[in-house]
Structure formats: C-alpha cells, structure tokens
Design a protein around this motif. Structure first.
Motif, mmCIF file in Angstrom:
data_model
loop_
_atom_site.group_PDB
_atom_site.id
_atom_site.type_symbol
_atom_site.label_atom_id
_atom_site.label_comp_id
_atom_site.label_asym_id
_atom_site.label_seq_id
_atom_site.Cartn_x
_atom_site.Cartn_y
_atom_site.Cartn_z
ATOM 1 N N ARG A 215 0.832 -1.209 0.000
ATOM 2 C CA ARG A 215 0.000 0.000 0.000
ATOM 3 C C ARG A 215 0.868 1.261 0.000
ATOM 4 O O ARG A 215 0.588 2.221 -0.737
ATOM 5 C CB ARG A 215 -0.917 0.021 1.231
ATOM 6 C CG ARG A 215 -2.123 -0.904 1.149
ATOM 7 C CD ARG A 215 -3.115 -0.633 2.266
ATOM 8 N NE ARG A 215 -2.603 -1.011 3.575
ATOM 9 C CZ ARG A 215 -2.708 -2.225 4.113
ATOM 10 N NH1 ARG A 215 -3.308 -3.201 3.457
ATOM 11 N NH2 ARG A 215 -2.225 -2.469 5.318
ATOM 12 N N VAL A 216 1.923 1.242 0.802
ATOM 13 C CA VAL A 216 2.798 2.417 0.871
ATOM 14 C C VAL A 216 3.477 2.652 -0.473
ATOM 15 O O VAL A 216 3.540 3.777 -0.972
ATOM 16 C CB VAL A 216 3.853 2.270 1.993
ATOM 17 C CG1 VAL A 216 4.869 3.411 1.947
ATOM 18 C CG2 VAL A 216 3.190 2.240 3.363
ATOM 19 N N GLU A 217 3.979 1.576 -1.073
ATOM 20 C CA GLU A 217 4.663 1.723 -2.372
ATOM 21 C C GLU A 217 3.718 2.279 -3.428
ATOM 22 O O GLU A 217 4.114 3.099 -4.256
ATOM 23 C CB GLU A 217 5.234 0.387 -2.841
ATOM 24 C CG GLU A 217 6.500 -0.003 -2.105
ATOM 25 C CD GLU A 217 7.238 -1.165 -2.773
ATOM 26 O OE1 GLU A 217 7.357 -1.174 -4.011
ATOM 27 O OE2 GLU A 217 7.684 -2.064 -2.039
ATOM 28 N N VAL A 218 2.465 1.820 -3.408
ATOM 29 C CA VAL A 218 1.475 2.315 -4.378
ATOM 30 C C VAL A 218 1.209 3.805 -4.152
ATOM 31 O O VAL A 218 1.202 4.594 -5.105
ATOM 32 C CB VAL A 218 0.156 1.500 -4.269
ATOM 33 C CG1 VAL A 218 -0.994 2.203 -4.962
ATOM 34 C CG2 VAL A 218 0.361 0.102 -4.828
ATOM 35 N N GLU A 219 1.037 4.190 -2.891
ATOM 36 C CA GLU A 219 0.763 5.608 -2.577
ATOM 37 C C GLU A 219 1.922 6.508 -2.974
ATOM 38 O O GLU A 219 1.729 7.602 -3.475
ATOM 39 C CB GLU A 219 0.526 5.775 -1.065
ATOM 40 C CG GLU A 219 -0.815 5.299 -0.569
ATOM 41 C CD GLU A 219 -1.977 6.076 -1.174
ATOM 42 O OE1 GLU A 219 -2.948 5.430 -1.607
ATOM 43 O OE2 GLU A 219 -1.902 7.321 -1.235
ATOM 44 N N VAL A 220 3.132 6.034 -2.692
ATOM 45 C CA VAL A 220 4.331 6.818 -3.020
ATOM 46 C C VAL A 220 4.532 6.859 -4.532
ATOM 47 O O VAL A 220 4.941 7.870 -5.093
ATOM 48 C CB VAL A 220 5.563 6.191 -2.332
ATOM 49 C CG1 VAL A 220 6.863 6.659 -2.957
ATOM 50 C CG2 VAL A 220 5.545 6.492 -0.835
ATOM 51 N N GLY A 221 4.202 5.714 -5.169
ATOM 52 C CA GLY A 221 4.486 5.570 -6.600
ATOM 53 C C GLY A 221 5.684 4.649 -6.737
ATOM 54 O O GLY A 221 6.739 4.917 -6.147
ATOM 55 N N LYS A 222 5.521 3.554 -7.473
ATOM 56 C CA LYS A 222 6.571 2.537 -7.565
ATOM 57 C C LYS A 222 7.890 3.116 -8.085
ATOM 58 O O LYS A 222 8.960 2.789 -7.594
ATOM 59 C CB LYS A 222 6.119 1.387 -8.484
ATOM 60 C CG LYS A 222 4.893 0.656 -7.947
ATOM 61 C CD LYS A 222 5.212 -0.766 -7.540
ATOM 62 C CE LYS A 222 4.040 -1.406 -6.805
ATOM 63 N NZ LYS A 222 4.400 -2.540 -5.985
#
Lengths: 240, 240
Positions: B197-204
């Motif tokens: 979820r964090v990676e998706v929010e930050v942007g891969k």
C-alpha cells in the motif's frame, strides 16, 4: 473520566510532562506508576501503554505514549501560550530539531549516568566497573557540550529568547545526572545561567516539586530479589 | 538560493525526506553527501550541520538537522495534503507517537541489522560475532512485532486510514535490513500488505529510485584502507 497522566517522577520525560501540565494549569488526574516496583510491567498498565513505559496519557478512550507526542498533544488541545511551540515555521522547526535529537543523545547519556553511577550499585546491588562509569560520564560530557555549542549557543533559551518545550525536555534530562551527583553545570557558566532562567520561567516551587524524587535517588533502598529479577531485563534494554 | 537538501540515499532518514519532497513536488537542489567517503565529516558540511549527519536542510540562511524536524518543516512550509501530518488532534498525535518511538526502536535495530549483517563484513572486512548479530536480529524482530501490534494494528497505515510521514519513516527504515538480505516481510503478511500500500501511494518509480543506492550496497567492493580508517571510529558504536 477526564485527562489522566500516568507518571513516575523518577523518569525524565515524566517530569517534563508534569511540569508542562502544571505550569499551564491543564486539569488532569495523576496516575502514579512506580517504576522501581515494576508497576510499568503490569498487564493493567499495558492496557494504557503496550510499550510498557511512562509517561502515558489517557483522554477518554484515547491513549498515547511517548513524551514528545504527549507534550505536543497537550500543547494543541489546551492552546497554551505560543512560546512553548511557536507558530513561526522556523522557530517551531528548531524545537522539533531538539526534540528529535535528544532521544539518542542527551536522554540516553543522562539515563546511563544515573543508572551506572547510582541505580545499579545502590538499588540493584550490581557493581559497575570504573571503566564503564568513566565511559558513560565521558559520553555525557560530549553531549552536554553539544547542547551548549549547537543548541544553546548565546541565546537565553535553547531556540531563542523564550522558553519552549525544548528547554523543559532538556532540563529534566540534565537533572538525572544531577540527582546522581554529577556536577554537570560546574565549569559551564553559560549552561548554569540557562538553568537558572528555565527554573525561574517554570517557577522554583514547581521545579523543586517535580524533582523531589530524582534528588533522592541516591537514597533508594535496595530492591528485594523478586523485584530485581523482574526489573533487570527491562533496565538492561533501556540503558543498553 | 532556494531550498537545498543534503542527502545520501544510503541513509534511511534521507530516503524518507527525498520521497516526501519529490512526491509533493517540492522544488529543491539535491546536495549529495557521500557517507561511505566520509563527506559528512568535512568542515564544509559542518557549516550546514554541526552534528555532521544527514539529512540536513538549508533554506536561505536557515539550516536544519534531524529528519523528523525536516519533514515537519517541509509539511508546513509547502502546505502539503493534510494526510501527511493530519490537522486532527488525535490523528496527528498518532503520527507524533510513531516518529518519537522509532528513534530508539526500529531506526536503531534496522541500522544495526544492516551494518552487522552486511556493511561490517562486506564493506569494512570486519567480522561481527555471531551472538551480536543474533541479538540484533532478535531485537529487530521485537520491533517489527511492535510495529505490527501497537502501531499498524488493523489499519491501512501506521497512523490510520491514510498514508502519513510516519509510514514514510517506517518503510524507509525497513528497507535497510531488506537491503542486507533480511526477510522482514516474509511470514508477516500484514506488514507485507502495508508495504504494498505504501509503495502504491508513493508511486513505484519514486520508491525504487529512492532505494536504488541502498539495494546495491551488497555489491560494493570492499572499502580501501584510507576509507576504512576514516569510517571505522564512527561506526564502532553500531557493533553494540
């Protein structure tokens, strides 16, 4: 049930929270947690703070750990005077900077100084080698010097002309080695003068009240064996 | 001269600051400080941060150390979306609580795990006693459990339903032992789901870019003797 603060005045961060709440006339129920009896390790207290540490706050159903978080929560909820945590972006950043820095530096070396000089030998009956004590006191010296040189410099208070949360956290930390008999202010006139200013700003009576327990740390009766066994792992983890 | 950020993406807190600034479109000059070359010990850098650590910020004449202070300064100055550091009193307190706790808990164990498992043997050619590494990994495990049980619980993110600076600080810390080959997410499905979820929010792309340097550390050639000599004193403390 209103605001409850779970505190033991033996603890540096508890003293900062206590002084702050009292000074700002924040109404609260004091819930004493006796660290030297291991009360922080109880299941009941774990309901308030699963991290098993003081200070802890309970406000209705809301529980909160970590003194910095508690101080900031109280600052915002009770709308205290601006100087404690200034609105000005840069001044506020300097308070944040001190509050972040101290965790692994001054907090740590003050804690180790108290435990290596007094609490291990007197309360736990565990001798501390002269080399270990010397190393701890040397580390304390380095961090106190940093406090003077990087943070205080030539200002009246740590971040500027007025007292802030940074000063409360710093002074309560320094009273730990003072309670252990370390002369941290000797040969440090600048820091000694700052201490006087902080005490005056807080109020001498409140300052002394908050520090009664730590100033008697050297007179702690020895722990009985069951308590000692209970406390040892947590103590070693804390000062490691 | 506008905002300058002094960073080495090898450092966990630098990654958090970098991701935050990039994600929020905050314009800054990147000033690289190579830790493995000891550049943080230079006199020039001491002008920016006398604590000789990264990250550090320079905004005109204003200098600021400590990643937590820097993240909060950027949040306020650039008026980022509320979820990063929510206005809501209790939500903000949860973020503060994590940011305070991590200094002496997750940050510390992640740094030690990475250095003891990888940097000491591979880069500095220094053997670490197996008991020391085992104890460090046990402590890391304990902190991961606390992260899951006390902070994340059944929420999507560390401080609630939305990503905040607490998640950025936590994820960048966890990538440290990951880079050393520690399987922190294996057998921790809750934490693994949070990471996604964090990676998706930050942007891969941004996430990978920020972590490129640390993920390649295990392929570094051993340090030359001059570098070793320069770095060794300051990193000995990570063997404790």
């Amino acid at each position: 049930m209103g605001l409850e603060l779970y505190l033991d005045m033996l603890s540096q961060p508890c003293r900062a929270v206590y002084i702050f709440a009292k000074k700002n006339r924040i109404p609260f129920e004091l819930r004493p947690v006796d660290l030297l009896k291991g009360q922080h390790l109880s299941d009941a207290f774990a309901q308030v703070n699963p991290l098993k540490k003081v200070p802890a706050l309970k406000d209705g159903d809301f529980t909160l750990a970590e003194s910095v978080a508690i101080l900031l929560y109280l600052t915002r909820k009770y709308k205290v005077p601006d100087h404690w945590y200034p609105q000005d972006v840069q001044a506020r950043a300097l308070v944040d900077e001190y509050l972040a820095w101290q965790h692994t530096t001054l907090r740590r070396s003050c804690l180790r100084a108290l435990w290596h000089k007094v609490m291990f030998p007197v309360f736990l009956g565990e001798p501390v080698s002269p080399e270990m004590l010397a190393a701890t006191l040397a580390e304390l010296d380095v961090t106190v010097q940093l406090l003077e040189d990087k943070f205080l410099q030539n200002k009246a208070f740590l971040i500027g002309p007025h007292i802030s949360l940074a000063d409360l956290v710093a002074i309560t930390e320094l009273m730990h080695p003072v309670g252990a008999g370390c002369q941290v202010f000797e040969g440090r006139p600048k820091l000694a003068a700052w201490r006087q200013r902080v005490e005056a700003a807080v109020g001498e009576d409140l300052f002394q009240e908050a520090h009664e327990v730590i100033m008697k740390a050297k007179e702690s009766p020895p722990a009985d064996p069951t308590v000692k066994q209970k406390l040892m792992p947590a103590v070693l983890a804390m000062i490691g | 001269m506008g905002l300058e950020l002094y960073l080495d993406l090898l450092s966990q807190p630098c990654r958090a600051v970098y991701i935050f600034a990039k994600k929020n479109g905050i314009p800054f000059e990147l000033r690289p400080v190579e830790l493995l070359k000891g550049q943080h010990h230079s006199d020039a850098f001491a002008q920016v941060n006398p604590l000789r650590k990264v990250p550090a910020l320079k905004d005109g004449d204003f200098t600021l150390a400590e990643s937590v202070a820097i993240l909060l300064y950027l949040s306020r100055k650039y008026e980022v979306p509320d979820h990063w550091y929510p206005q809501d009193l209790q939500a903000r307190a949860r973020v503060d609580e994590y940011l305070a706790w991590q200094h002496t808990a997750l940050r510390s164990s992640c740094t030690r795990a990475m250095w003891q498992k990888m940097m000491f043997p591979v880069f500095l050619g220094e053997q670490v006693p197996p008991e020391t590494l085992a104890s460090t990994l046990a402590e890391l495990d304990r902190c991961l459990q606390l992260l899951e049980d006390k902070f994340l619980k059944d929420q999507d993110f560390v401080a609630g339903p939305h990503i905040s600076v607490a998640d950025l600080v936590a994820i960048t810390e966890l990538m440290h032992p990951v880079s050393a080959g520690c399987q922190v997410f294996k057998s921790r499905p809750k934490l693994a789901a949070w990471r996604q979820r964090v990676e998706v929010e930050v942007g891969k792309d941004l996430f990978q870019e920020a972590h490129a340097a640390v993920m390649k550390v295990k392929d570094l050639p051993p340090a030359d003797p001059a570098t070793k000599e320069k770095l060794q004193p300051s990193v000995q403390v990570l063997l404790q």
